[in-house]
Design a protein around this motif. Structure first.
Motif, PDB file in Angstrom:
ATOM      1  N   ALA A   1      11.696   2.562  -0.353  1.00 49.44           N
ATOM      2  CA  ALA A   1      10.445   1.811  -0.191  1.00 49.44           C
ATOM      3  C   ALA A   1      10.400   0.633  -1.161  1.00 49.44           C
ATOM      4  O   ALA A   1       9.907  -0.444  -0.824  1.00 49.44           O
ATOM      5  CB  ALA A   1       9.250   2.727  -0.413  1.00 49.44           C
ATOM      6  N   ALA A   2      10.939   0.823  -2.350  1.00 52.19           N
ATOM      7  CA  ALA A   2      10.929  -0.244  -3.349  1.00 52.19           C
ATOM      8  C   ALA A   2      11.812  -1.409  -2.910  1.00 52.19           C
ATOM      9  O   ALA A   2      11.475  -2.570  -3.146  1.00 52.19           O
ATOM     10  CB  ALA A   2      11.378   0.296  -4.700  1.00 52.19           C
ATOM     11  N   TRP A   3      12.943  -1.112  -2.278  1.00 53.28           N
ATOM     12  CA  TRP A   3      13.820  -2.197  -1.814  1.00 53.28           C
ATOM     13  C   TRP A   3      13.145  -3.023  -0.723  1.00 53.28           C
ATOM     14  O   TRP A   3      13.263  -4.250  -0.697  1.00 53.28           O
ATOM     15  CB  TRP A   3      15.159  -1.650  -1.322  1.00 53.28           C
ATOM     16  N   LEU A   4      12.440  -2.367   0.188  1.00 52.27           N
ATOM     17  CA  LEU A   4      11.724  -3.104   1.238  1.00 52.27           C
ATOM     18  C   LEU A   4      10.638  -4.001   0.629  1.00 52.27           C
ATOM     19  O   LEU A   4      10.481  -5.158   1.029  1.00 52.27           O
ATOM     20  CB  LEU A   4      11.099  -2.123   2.236  1.00 52.27           C
ATOM     21  N   LEU A   5       9.914  -3.474  -0.343  1.00 52.82           N
ATOM     22  CA  LEU A   5       8.880  -4.259  -1.006  1.00 52.82           C
ATOM     23  C   LEU A   5       9.491  -5.414  -1.795  1.00 52.82           C
ATOM     24  O   LEU A   5       8.953  -6.524  -1.806  1.00 52.82           O
ATOM     25  CB  LEU A   5       8.050  -3.367  -1.934  1.00 52.82           C
TER      26      LEU A   5
ATOM     27  N   THR B   1       0.781  -0.111 -10.373  1.00 54.08           N
ATOM     28  CA  THR B   1       1.407  -0.999 -11.350  1.00 54.08           C
ATOM     29  C   THR B   1       2.891  -1.160 -11.055  1.00 54.08           C
ATOM     30  O   THR B   1       3.417  -2.276 -11.089  1.00 54.08           O
ATOM     31  CB  THR B   1       1.200  -0.459 -12.776  1.00 54.08           C
ATOM     32  N   ALA B   2       3.564  -0.065 -10.751  1.00 50.42           N
ATOM     33  CA  ALA B   2       4.993  -0.133 -10.442  1.00 50.42           C
ATOM     34  C   ALA B   2       5.239  -0.927  -9.160  1.00 50.42           C
ATOM     35  O   ALA B   2       6.181  -1.725  -9.082  1.00 50.42           O
ATOM     36  CB  ALA B   2       5.567   1.281 -10.317  1.00 50.42           C
ATOM     37  N   ALA B   3       4.379  -0.755  -8.163  1.00 49.46           N
ATOM     38  CA  ALA B   3       4.527  -1.506  -6.911  1.00 49.46           C
ATOM     39  C   ALA B   3       4.331  -2.995  -7.155  1.00 49.46           C
ATOM     40  O   ALA B   3       5.074  -3.823  -6.614  1.00 49.46           O
ATOM     41  CB  ALA B   3       3.524  -1.003  -5.873  1.00 49.46           C
ATOM     42  N   TYR B   4       3.361  -3.349  -7.978  1.00 49.14           N
ATOM     43  CA  TYR B   4       3.112  -4.754  -8.316  1.00 49.14           C
ATOM     44  C   TYR B   4       4.321  -5.356  -9.033  1.00 49.14           C
ATOM     45  O   TYR B   4       4.750  -6.468  -8.735  1.00 49.14           O
ATOM     46  CB  TYR B   4       1.856  -4.839  -9.186  1.00 49.14           C
ATOM     47  N   GLU B   5       4.878  -4.610  -9.969  1.00 50.27           N
ATOM     48  CA  GLU B   5       6.038  -5.103 -10.719  1.00 50.27           C
ATOM     49  C   GLU B   5       7.269  -5.255  -9.832  1.00 50.27           C
ATOM     50  O   GLU B   5       8.052  -6.188 -10.004  1.00 50.27           O
ATOM     51  CB  GLU B   5       6.319  -4.196 -11.908  1.00 50.27           C
ATOM     52  N   VAL B   6       7.458  -4.357  -8.882  1.00 51.52           N
ATOM     53  CA  VAL B   6       8.580  -4.486  -7.945  1.00 51.52           C
ATOM     54  C   VAL B   6       8.355  -5.674  -7.014  1.00 51.52           C
ATOM     55  O   VAL B   6       9.274  -6.441  -6.731  1.00 51.52           O
ATOM     56  CB  VAL B   6       8.787  -3.176  -7.142  1.00 51.52           C
TER      57      VAL B   6
ATOM     58  N   ILE C   1       0.838  -1.206   0.000  1.00 46.21           N
ATOM     59  CA  ILE C   1       0.000   0.000   0.000  1.00 46.21           C
ATOM     60  C   ILE C   1       0.871   1.253   0.000  1.00 46.21           C
ATOM     61  O   ILE C   1       0.599   2.214  -0.732  1.00 46.21           O
ATOM     62  CB  ILE C   1      -0.977  -0.022   1.194  1.00 46.21           C
ATOM     63  N   LEU C   2       1.940   1.254   0.803  1.00 44.61           N
ATOM     64  CA  LEU C   2       2.857   2.399   0.833  1.00 44.61           C
ATOM     65  C   LEU C   2       3.478   2.626  -0.531  1.00 44.61           C
ATOM     66  O   LEU C   2       3.502   3.753  -1.038  1.00 44.61           O
ATOM     67  CB  LEU C   2       3.948   2.166   1.886  1.00 44.61           C
ATOM     68  N   ASN C   3       3.986   1.572  -1.144  1.00 45.22           N
ATOM     69  CA  ASN C   3       4.609   1.710  -2.460  1.00 45.22           C
ATOM     70  C   ASN C   3       3.590   2.075  -3.527  1.00 45.22           C
ATOM     71  O   ASN C   3       3.907   2.837  -4.449  1.00 45.22           O
ATOM     72  CB  ASN C   3       5.341   0.421  -2.835  1.00 45.22           C
ATOM     73  N   GLY C   4       2.384   1.535  -3.428  1.00 43.06           N
ATOM     74  CA  GLY C   4       1.349   1.898  -4.385  1.00 43.06           C
ATOM     75  C   GLY C   4       1.012   3.373  -4.311  1.00 43.06           C
ATOM     76  O   GLY C   4       0.801   4.019  -5.335  1.00 43.06           O
ATOM     77  N   ALA C   5       0.983   3.912  -3.093  1.00 43.36           N
ATOM     78  CA  ALA C   5       0.688   5.347  -2.936  1.00 43.36           C
ATOM     79  C   ALA C   5       1.857   6.218  -3.399  1.00 43.36           C
ATOM     80  O   ALA C   5       1.647   7.304  -3.940  1.00 43.36           O
ATOM     81  CB  ALA C   5       0.364   5.643  -1.475  1.00 43.36           C
TER      82      ALA C   5
ATOM     83  N   THR D   1      10.320  -5.538 -12.211  1.00 43.33           N
ATOM     84  CA  THR D   1      11.104  -4.306 -12.271  1.00 43.33           C
ATOM     85  C   THR D   1      12.075  -4.286 -11.104  1.00 43.33           C
ATOM     86  O   THR D   1      11.715  -4.656  -9.980  1.00 43.33           O
ATOM     87  CB  THR D   1      10.176  -3.069 -12.191  1.00 43.33           C
ATOM     88  N   SER D   2      13.287  -3.830 -11.357  1.00 44.89           N
ATOM     89  CA  SER D   2      14.289  -3.718 -10.301  1.00 44.89           C
ATOM     90  C   SER D   2      13.916  -2.581  -9.351  1.00 44.89           C
ATOM     91  O   SER D   2      13.476  -1.517  -9.790  1.00 44.89           O
ATOM     92  CB  SER D   2      15.659  -3.442 -10.911  1.00 44.89           C
ATOM     93  N   PRO D   3      14.114  -2.785  -8.049  1.00 45.66           N
ATOM     94  CA  PRO D   3      13.840  -1.688  -7.121  1.00 45.66           C
ATOM     95  C   PRO D   3      14.805  -0.523  -7.303  1.00 45.66           C
ATOM     96  O   PRO D   3      14.505   0.601  -6.911  1.00 45.66           O
ATOM     97  CB  PRO D   3      13.985  -2.329  -5.742  1.00 45.66           C
ATOM     98  N   ALA D   4      15.958  -0.776  -7.925  1.00 46.70           N
ATOM     99  CA  ALA D   4      16.905   0.309  -8.187  1.00 46.70           C
ATOM    100  C   ALA D   4      16.365   1.265  -9.246  1.00 46.70           C
ATOM    101  O   ALA D   4      16.760   2.432  -9.289  1.00 46.70           O
ATOM    102  CB  ALA D   4      18.244  -0.264  -8.633  1.00 46.70           C
ATOM    103  N   ALA D   5      15.461   0.788 -10.096  1.00 48.13           N
ATOM    104  CA  ALA D   5      14.886   1.636 -11.141  1.00 48.13           C
ATOM    105  C   ALA D   5      13.638   2.371 -10.674  1.00 48.13           C
ATOM    106  O   ALA D   5      13.093   3.184 -11.403  1.00 48.13           O
ATOM    107  CB  ALA D   5      14.552   0.785 -12.366  1.00 48.13           C
ATOM    108  N   ALA D   6      13.175   2.066  -9.470  1.00 46.89           N
ATOM    109  CA  ALA D   6      11.943   2.685  -8.959  1.00 46.89           C
ATOM    110  C   ALA D   6      12.275   3.926  -8.145  1.00 46.89           C
ATOM    111  O   ALA D   6      13.393   4.121  -7.682  1.00 46.89           O
ATOM    112  CB  ALA D   6      11.184   1.687  -8.095  1.00 46.89           C
ATOM    113  N   ASP D   7      11.266   4.760  -7.970  1.00 47.43           N
ATOM    114  CA  ASP D   7      11.444   5.958  -7.156  1.00 47.43           C
ATOM    115  C   ASP D   7      10.242   6.083  -6.231  1.00 47.43           C
ATOM    116  O   ASP D   7       9.106   6.089  -6.717  1.00 47.43           O
ATOM    117  CB  ASP D   7      11.549   7.195  -8.060  1.00 47.43           C
ATOM    118  N   PRO D   8      10.395   6.092  -4.950  1.00 46.61           N
ATOM    119  CA  PRO D   8      11.605   6.110  -4.130  1.00 46.61           C
ATOM    120  C   PRO D   8      12.191   4.704  -3.934  1.00 46.61           C
ATOM    121  O   PRO D   8      11.465   3.730  -3.758  1.00 46.61           O
ATOM    122  CB  PRO D   8      11.125   6.669  -2.792  1.00 46.61           C
ATOM    123  N   GLN D   9      13.511   4.655  -3.963  1.00 46.59           N
ATOM    124  CA  GLN D   9      14.189   3.371  -3.886  1.00 46.59           C
ATOM    125  C   GLN D   9      14.075   2.720  -2.515  1.00 46.59           C
ATOM    126  O   GLN D   9      13.992   1.504  -2.415  1.00 46.59           O
ATOM    127  CB  GLN D   9      15.664   3.525  -4.254  1.00 46.59           C
TER     128      GLN D   9
END
Length: 121
Positions: free
Chosen positions: A63-67, A43-48, A34-38, A53-61
C-alpha cells in the motif's frame, strides 16, 4: 442533483476543471491516502505521500508503494494543472484590457515620472 450537474458549465475554469477532469485523478489518490492512513497511521501515510519516508520502510509495503507512486506522479500533475488554470486566468484578465486604456496608463506614468525628475532638479 441533475440540475446542479447541468449548471457546471457556469463555473469558472478552475472549478470546472476540478469537477470534470481532476476528480478522476484526485479520487484514487485520496482513496490511497485513506487506505494507508487506516493501515499504518495518518502521519506515516503523509510522510510516504510526500516522500519523507521510504515506502520500503513502511508496513504494509504494497500500500505504501502505491501511495508513494501517487505522491510522485499524480500530485505534481494536479498541482501543476491547478496552477496553470490560476495563471491563465490572471493572464487573461490582463489581456482583456482595452488598448486605449493601456496607452493612457503608460502616458500617465511617463508624465508622472518626468514631473518627478523635474521636481528633483
Amino acid at each position: 442533483m441533475a440540475a446542479w450537474w447541468e449548471r457546471r458549465h457556469a463555473l469558472g475554469r478552475l472549478p470546472y476543471w476540478l469537477l470534470t477532469r481532476a476528480i478522476w485523478l484526485l479520487t484514487p489518490c485520496a482513496g490511497l491516502f485513506i487506505l494507508n492512513g487506516a493501515l499504518m497511521g495518518w502521519t506515516a501515510a503523509y510522510e510516504v505521500l510526500l516522500g519523507i519516508t521510504s515506502p520500503a520502510a513502511a508496513d504494509p509495503q504494497w500500500a505504501a508503494w502505491l501511495l508513494s507512486v501517487a505522491g510522485w506522479a499524480a500530485m505534481p500533475a494536479l498541482i501543476g494543472g491547478a496552477a496553470g488554470y490560476v495563471i491563465s486566468a490572471q493572464i487573461q484578465s490582463h489581456q482583456n484590457r482595452d488598448i486605449d486604456e493601456v496607452v493612457a496608463q503608460l502616458i500617465n506614468r511617463s508624465r508622472s515620472s518626468s514631473d518627478e525628475e523635474e521636481d528633483g532638479m
